[in-house]
Scaffold this motif. Structure first.
Motif, PDB file in Angstrom:
ATOM      1  N   CYS A   7       0.796  -1.234   0.000  1.00 32.64           N
ATOM      2  CA  CYS A   7       0.000   0.000   0.000  1.00 32.64           C
ATOM      3  C   CYS A   7       0.829   1.284   0.000  1.00 32.64           C
ATOM      4  N   THR A  31       2.171   2.018  -3.373  1.00 28.75           N
ATOM      5  CA  THR A  31       1.071   2.313  -4.289  1.00 28.75           C
ATOM      6  C   THR A  31       0.519   3.722  -4.045  1.00 28.75           C
ATOM      7  N   VAL A  32       0.312   4.056  -2.767  1.00 29.30           N
ATOM      8  CA  VAL A  32      -0.217   5.376  -2.401  1.00 29.30           C
ATOM      9  C   VAL A  32       0.759   6.470  -2.831  1.00 29.30           C
ATOM     10  N   GLU A  38       3.018   6.328  -5.228  1.00 31.66           N
ATOM     11  CA  GLU A  38       3.061   6.441  -6.685  1.00 31.66           C
ATOM     12  C   GLU A  38       1.827   7.139  -7.240  1.00 31.66           C
ATOM     13  N   SER A  39       0.648   6.822  -6.685  1.00 30.85           N
ATOM     14  CA  SER A  39      -0.563   7.443  -7.212  1.00 30.85           C
ATOM     15  C   SER A  39      -0.625   8.920  -6.827  1.00 30.85           C
ATOM     16  N   ALA A  40      -0.096   9.283  -5.653  1.00 31.74           N
ATOM     17  CA  ALA A  40      -0.024  10.689  -5.254  1.00 31.74           C
ATOM     18  C   ALA A  40       0.894  11.444  -6.208  1.00 31.74           C
ATOM     19  N   LYS A  41       2.002  10.834  -6.558  1.00 24.99           N
ATOM     20  CA  LYS A  41       2.966  11.473  -7.445  1.00 24.99           C
ATOM     21  C   LYS A  41       2.340  11.752  -8.817  1.00 24.99           C
ATOM     22  N   GLU A  42       1.601  10.758  -9.335  1.00 21.38           N
ATOM     23  CA  GLU A  42       0.924  10.926 -10.629  1.00 21.38           C
ATOM     24  C   GLU A  42      -0.057  12.090 -10.600  1.00 21.38           C
ATOM     25  N   LYS A  43      -0.883  12.161  -9.535  1.00 15.09           N
ATOM     26  CA  LYS A  43      -1.888  13.221  -9.425  1.00 15.09           C
ATOM     27  C   LYS A  43      -1.239  14.600  -9.302  1.00 15.09           C
TER      28      LYS A  43
END
Ligand SMILES: [Zn+2]
Length: 88
Positions: A4, A7-8, A10-15
């Motif tokens: 997690c 994943t969290v 990486e997804s924060a970085k994308e946003k």
């Protein structure tokens, strides 16, 4: 063990990347408050800092302020609730 934290992060970085002004560079996103534990494999566990302060008596009288920090490692993932495996 779950993934997690990674994943969290990486997804924060994308946003965040999608919202930066055009031409921005050198983005660094790091989820803090995690301990990197090296065992059979690298894992991340939630970590809280326990800050300790006390006044210790001096030999010649009076007190001196002592400060200390300790890491408290969580037993469960704070995102999905999965129990972390026991440290090997
Ligand atoms: Zn998890």
């Amino acid at each position: 063990m779950c993934n997690c934290a990674k994943t969290v992060e990486e997804s924060a970085k994308e946003k965040i990347l999608a919202q930066l002004p055009e031409g921005s560079k050198g983005l660094s996103v790091e989820l803090q408050g995690f301990a990197w534990l090296l065992g059979g494999s690298v894992s991340m566990k939630n970590k809280l800092n326990l800050h300790i302060e006390y006044e210790a008596p001096k030999k010649k009288g009076g007190f001196i302020l002592k400060k200390q920090d300790m890491s408290m490692i969580g037993s469960y993932c704070m995102f999905c609730g999965e129990k972390y495996p026991e440290a090997a």
